[in-house]
Write an enzyme that holds these catalytic residues in place. Structure first.
Site, PDB file in Angstrom:
ATOM      1  N   LYS A   1      19.359 -14.334  21.798  1.00  0.00           N
ATOM      2  CA  LYS A   1      19.069 -13.224  20.893  1.00  0.00           C
ATOM      3  C   LYS A   1      18.863 -13.788  19.500  1.00  0.00           C
ATOM      4  CE  LYS A   1      19.059  -8.632  21.170  1.00  0.00           C
ATOM      5  NZ  LYS A   1      18.851  -7.871  22.413  1.00  0.00           N
TER       6      LYS A   1
HETATM    7  N1  GLU Z   1      15.598  -6.525  23.244  1.00  0.00           N
HETATM    8  C1  GLU Z   1      15.515  -6.070  24.590  1.00  0.00           C
HETATM    9  C2  GLU Z   1      16.881  -6.135  25.260  1.00  0.00           C
HETATM   10  O1  GLU Z   1      17.899  -6.057  24.595  1.00  0.00           O
HETATM   11  C3  GLU Z   1      14.425  -6.773  25.375  1.00  0.00           C
HETATM   12  C4  GLU Z   1      14.598  -8.253  25.509  1.00  0.00           C
HETATM   13  C5  GLU Z   1      13.389  -8.948  26.118  1.00  0.00           C
HETATM   14  O2  GLU Z   1      12.462  -8.290  26.539  1.00  0.00           O
HETATM   15  O3  GLU Z   1      13.421 -10.173  26.145  1.00  0.00           O
HETATM   16  O4  GLU Z   1      16.996  -6.168  26.449  1.00  0.00           O
END
Ligand code: GLU
Length: 420
Positions: free
Chosen positions: A108
């Protein structure tokens, strides 16, 4: 690594992991490795503002675990973003990807900034500098960012362009959640909301509830997740009686006209002032006597202080961590059926995976193919989590963690620890 514990979200994720480990009798050596992120990078992101002054923002990218594949996870632009919260979200991504069986680890990123306070030019400069600062640890086979709170397809387009400029050639698959015209996947924009609604359908079926005109729904957060979820729920015949955003909530007992709410938001950006509804607070929204509650905005909004007011039969965690660990215990004890975040909102990363695969092969699928495959993966994952819940007689959140950690345990044991 005490700094990791500064955010409630990390504390919660850590405690859920350790209690799941106890319930499933996890090898302590595996738990020891899963407790901490593999790698965390903090960067300065200096930006020249429109008035000529320079302001420096703090940015992060955390890779929690990469045993099953490259890191995967969004980039968040939010004033409360910090290293601890980013580490928690990276950990949730590891479990989310393992749970639904896609070949990724968890990561993240984020910048501590309120994107609403920046102009388009300033946001572009911020994104490009952030991408440059973290470029050495991202890439299609290393770690693949995507949108999260405060970022969107445009942000991904700037990120992909910056990374490609640095490489000297176009690298589409360095990010997912791109606009379709530059290598995005059909259906990615709506995928998280669509997945939430698939899970609500599975839960309703399990509880013997029929989703139709008698089903009432309240949605906290009318953004990238809540808005498409509202569309799909209306298409199924359900009555969305309340939705909310940062300006507060709107309520209509007869059911909101979601088409007209969408038009209002497109014109006015926020829900505030929407005429065909009463205004309510977010707290009132959580306490509505509805069948389904979808907290789809941000973490930590339902806590031990307000969980007892929740009346919904199904609670679908569209956001990451909207219910605290204590809140989950309270609503579960009251008999609510909780669809945990790493299952409920996994539609986004599942279609991100499809986008990555399509981009690497330069072969793109039609929308029907995308949605059919999304449905299949979520159906299997939902059934698996329910089976694990029955086996261990734990809450659904723990069941989801156990399912994910089992897969990770197998993979981590096969790969071993380097150096041995
Ligand atoms: N931000 C989204 C999540 O928390 C999508 C992450 C992604 O598609 O890599 O799952």
């Amino acid at each position: 690594m005490n700094f990791l514990f500064e955010s409630p979200l990390f504390q919660d994720a850590f405690e859920t992991l350790t209690s799941a480990a106890t319930t499933m009798n996890l090898d302590p050596n595996i738990l020891e490795r899963l407790k901490y992120p593999k790698r965390a990078l903090t960067v300065s992101v200096p930006v020249r503002l429109d008035d000529g002054t320079i302001k420096t923002f703090l940015g992060f990218r955390v890779q929690h675990n990469m045993t099953i594949g490259p890191g995967k996870g969004g980039i968040r632009f939010h004033p409360k973003c910090d290293l601890s919260e980013t580490a928690a979200l990276a950990m949730l991504m590891t479990f989310k990807c393992a749970l639904v069986g896609i070949p990724y680890g968890g990561a993240k990123g984020g910048v501590q900034v309120d994107p609403n306070e920046l102009s388009r030019q300033e946001l572009q400069a911020l994104t490009r500098r952030y991408a440059t600062e973290i470029n050495m640890i991202v890439g299609p086979n290393i770690d693949i960012p995507a949108p999260d709170i405060g970022t969107d397809g445009q942000t991904m387009a700037w990120f992909m362009d910056t990374y490609s400029q640095l490489k000297g050639y176009t690298v589409q698959s360095v990010v997912t959640g791109k606009p379709v015209s530059i290598g995005g996947s059909l259906g990615r924009a709506e995928s998280t909301g669509k997945g939430v609604v698939f899970c609500i359908q599975f839960a309703a079926e399990k509880l013997g509830m029929k989703l139709g005109s008698n089903t009432t729904v309240a949605i906290h957060g009318f953004g990238k997740v809540g808005q498409p979820a509202a569309d799909d729920l209306v298409a199924l015949g359900a009555k969305v009686v309340a939705v909310s955003d940062v300006t507060g909530g709107i309520y209509n007992a007869k059911g909101l006209n979601i088409k007209s709410v969408n038009e209002w938001v497109q014109k006015n950006k926020f829900l505030k002032g929407y005429p065909e509804a009463e205004s309510i607070s977010n707290e009132q929204l959580f306490a509505l006597d509805v069948d389904v509650l979808v907290p789809a905005a941000i973490d930590g909004v339902i806590t031990k202080d307000n969980a007892h007011t929740v009346k919904a039969r199904i609670i679908a965690e569209g956001a990451n961590g909207p219910l605290t660990k204590e809140a989950i215990q309270i609503v579960t004890k009251k008999g609510a059926f909780l669809i945990p975040d790493i299952l409920c909102n996994a539609g986004g990363v599942i279609v991100s995976y499809f986008e990555w695969v399509q981009g690497l092969q330069s072969f793109f699928w039609d929308l029907e193919e995308v949605n059919k495959r999304l449905y299949r993966i979520l159906r299997q994952s939902f059934d698996k989590v329910c089976a694990v819940q029955e086996q261990y007689r734990c809450d659904m959140k723990q069941a989801a963690f156990i399912t994910a950690v089992k897969r990770l345990e197998t993979a981590m044991k096969l790969r071993g620890l380097f150096p041995s």
